[in-house]
Design a protein around this motif. Sequence first.
Motif, PDB file in Angstrom:
ATOM      1  N   PHE A 155     -34.522  44.244  40.591  1.00 41.69           N
ATOM      2  CA  PHE A 155     -33.302  44.612  39.880  1.00 41.69           C
ATOM      3  C   PHE A 155     -32.243  43.540  40.107  1.00 41.69           C
ATOM      4  O   PHE A 155     -32.264  42.824  41.108  1.00 41.69           O
ATOM      5  N   PRO A 156     -31.294  43.414  39.163  1.00 41.06           N
ATOM      6  CA  PRO A 156     -30.217  42.435  39.330  1.00 41.06           C
ATOM      7  C   PRO A 156     -29.166  42.962  40.306  1.00 41.06           C
ATOM      8  O   PRO A 156     -28.955  44.169  40.408  1.00 41.06           O
ATOM      9  N   LEU A 157     -28.507  42.035  41.000  1.00 43.12           N
ATOM     10  CA  LEU A 157     -27.437  42.401  41.921  1.00 43.12           C
ATOM     11  C   LEU A 157     -26.067  42.090  41.341  1.00 43.12           C
ATOM     12  O   LEU A 157     -25.151  42.892  41.431  1.00 43.12           O
ATOM     13  N   VAL A 158     -25.926  40.895  40.771  1.00 45.85           N
ATOM     14  CA  VAL A 158     -24.625  40.466  40.251  1.00 45.85           C
ATOM     15  C   VAL A 158     -24.848  39.520  39.072  1.00 45.85           C
ATOM     16  O   VAL A 158     -25.870  38.831  39.009  1.00 45.85           O
ATOM     17  N   SER A 159     -23.901  39.537  38.130  1.00 50.12           N
ATOM     18  CA  SER A 159     -23.975  38.648  36.962  1.00 50.12           C
ATOM     19  C   SER A 159     -22.725  37.785  36.906  1.00 50.12           C
ATOM     20  O   SER A 159     -21.623  38.258  37.164  1.00 50.12           O
ATOM     21  N   PHE A 160     -22.919  36.515  36.564  1.00 50.15           N
ATOM     22  CA  PHE A 160     -21.820  35.561  36.430  1.00 50.15           C
ATOM     23  C   PHE A 160     -21.794  35.058  34.994  1.00 50.15           C
ATOM     24  O   PHE A 160     -22.820  34.657  34.470  1.00 50.15           O
ATOM     25  N   GLU A 161     -20.625  35.046  34.391  1.00 50.04           N
ATOM     26  CA  GLU A 161     -20.475  34.468  33.061  1.00 50.04           C
ATOM     27  C   GLU A 161     -19.643  33.197  33.194  1.00 50.04           C
ATOM     28  O   GLU A 161     -18.537  33.223  33.743  1.00 50.04           O
ATOM     29  N   PHE A 162     -20.182  32.092  32.711  1.00 48.28           N
ATOM     30  CA  PHE A 162     -19.547  30.790  32.819  1.00 48.28           C
ATOM     31  C   PHE A 162     -19.310  30.200  31.432  1.00 48.28           C
ATOM     32  O   PHE A 162     -19.949  30.580  30.466  1.00 48.28           O
ATOM     33  N   GLU A 163     -18.431  29.180  31.402  1.00 49.90           N
ATOM     34  CA  GLU A 163     -18.259  28.344  30.219  1.00 49.90           C
ATOM     35  C   GLU A 163     -18.406  26.902  30.672  1.00 49.90           C
ATOM     36  O   GLU A 163     -17.742  26.470  31.625  1.00 49.90           O
ATOM     37  N   ALA A 164     -19.279  26.154  30.005  1.00 50.37           N
ATOM     38  CA  ALA A 164     -19.510  24.749  30.350  1.00 50.37           C
ATOM     39  C   ALA A 164     -18.281  23.939  29.956  1.00 50.37           C
ATOM     40  O   ALA A 164     -17.905  23.906  28.795  1.00 50.37           O
ATOM     41  N   SER A 165     -17.651  23.270  30.939  1.00 46.53           N
ATOM     42  CA  SER A 165     -16.385  22.576  30.668  1.00 46.53           C
ATOM     43  C   SER A 165     -16.480  21.058  30.759  1.00 46.53           C
ATOM     44  O   SER A 165     -15.604  20.359  30.272  1.00 46.53           O
ATOM     45  N   SER A 166     -17.512  20.538  31.420  1.00 46.77           N
ATOM     46  CA  SER A 166     -17.683  19.081  31.480  1.00 46.77           C
ATOM     47  C   SER A 166     -19.158  18.763  31.690  1.00 46.77           C
ATOM     48  O   SER A 166     -19.928  19.602  32.143  1.00 46.77           O
ATOM     49  N   PHE A 167     -19.533  17.524  31.376  1.00 47.58           N
ATOM     50  CA  PHE A 167     -20.930  17.111  31.492  1.00 47.58           C
ATOM     51  C   PHE A 167     -21.306  16.937  32.951  1.00 47.58           C
ATOM     52  O   PHE A 167     -20.489  16.588  33.787  1.00 47.58           O
ATOM     53  N   GLY A 168     -22.591  17.172  33.267  1.00 47.02           N
ATOM     54  CA  GLY A 168     -23.099  16.961  34.617  1.00 47.02           C
ATOM     55  C   GLY A 168     -24.053  18.075  35.020  1.00 47.02           C
ATOM     56  O   GLY A 168     -24.435  18.922  34.224  1.00 47.02           O
TER      57      GLY A 168
END
Length: 194
Positions: free
Chosen positions: A121-134
């Motif tokens: 089962f999942p414990l935690v979810s993170f939502e991100f936005e890609a802001s720079s290359f790398g």
Amino acid sequence: MKYIRHTLKTLGLFLALTTGLANATPILSFDASEANLVKNVGLGDSFVIDLWISNLGENDDLGGFDIDFVSTSNPGNFNLLDVYLAPGLEEFDLLSLIIDDVSNISGLSFAFDLSAQANQFPLVSFEFEASSFGTTVIEVTDAMLSDAFGLSLGFTAFSATVNVTPPPISASAPGALLSLFAALTVICLRRKQN
């Protein structure tokens, strides 16, 4: 006396063998991959990464956990938009989530019987936005897991690598059509000359 010793030795050997065979090694991984995850996203894309626990054997129930994780390499690659505890953690009476340089999620269940708990089962979810290359690596740096009786569980942890890539370069349609028509014109002119 010999009979008691023999019985205790046999019982000890039986318990040692059945305990060792029955317990699986829990796995901490991202997006239920049970392996190192590699995720490629484009600049400006939003994406979600979940921290999962899996491979809980029939006799292993998760009664408590304390997990530290960190993003390394280039942590400025993406902005954290949202963090939320996964649904289905109702059996844990105490839950804590701290987001910082070293983030932590912990939980403890006071329930005596966790036999209905899922194998993964999942414990935690993170939502991100890609802001720079790398490239950024998210990894579990420290963890303690325990079963329903408070006994320590060993574990295997995997990491997530997120590559923020530039958009693909494509030829513009007008330029490509102009090149095609120029080539066809040259071919037609050469055929007329022959």
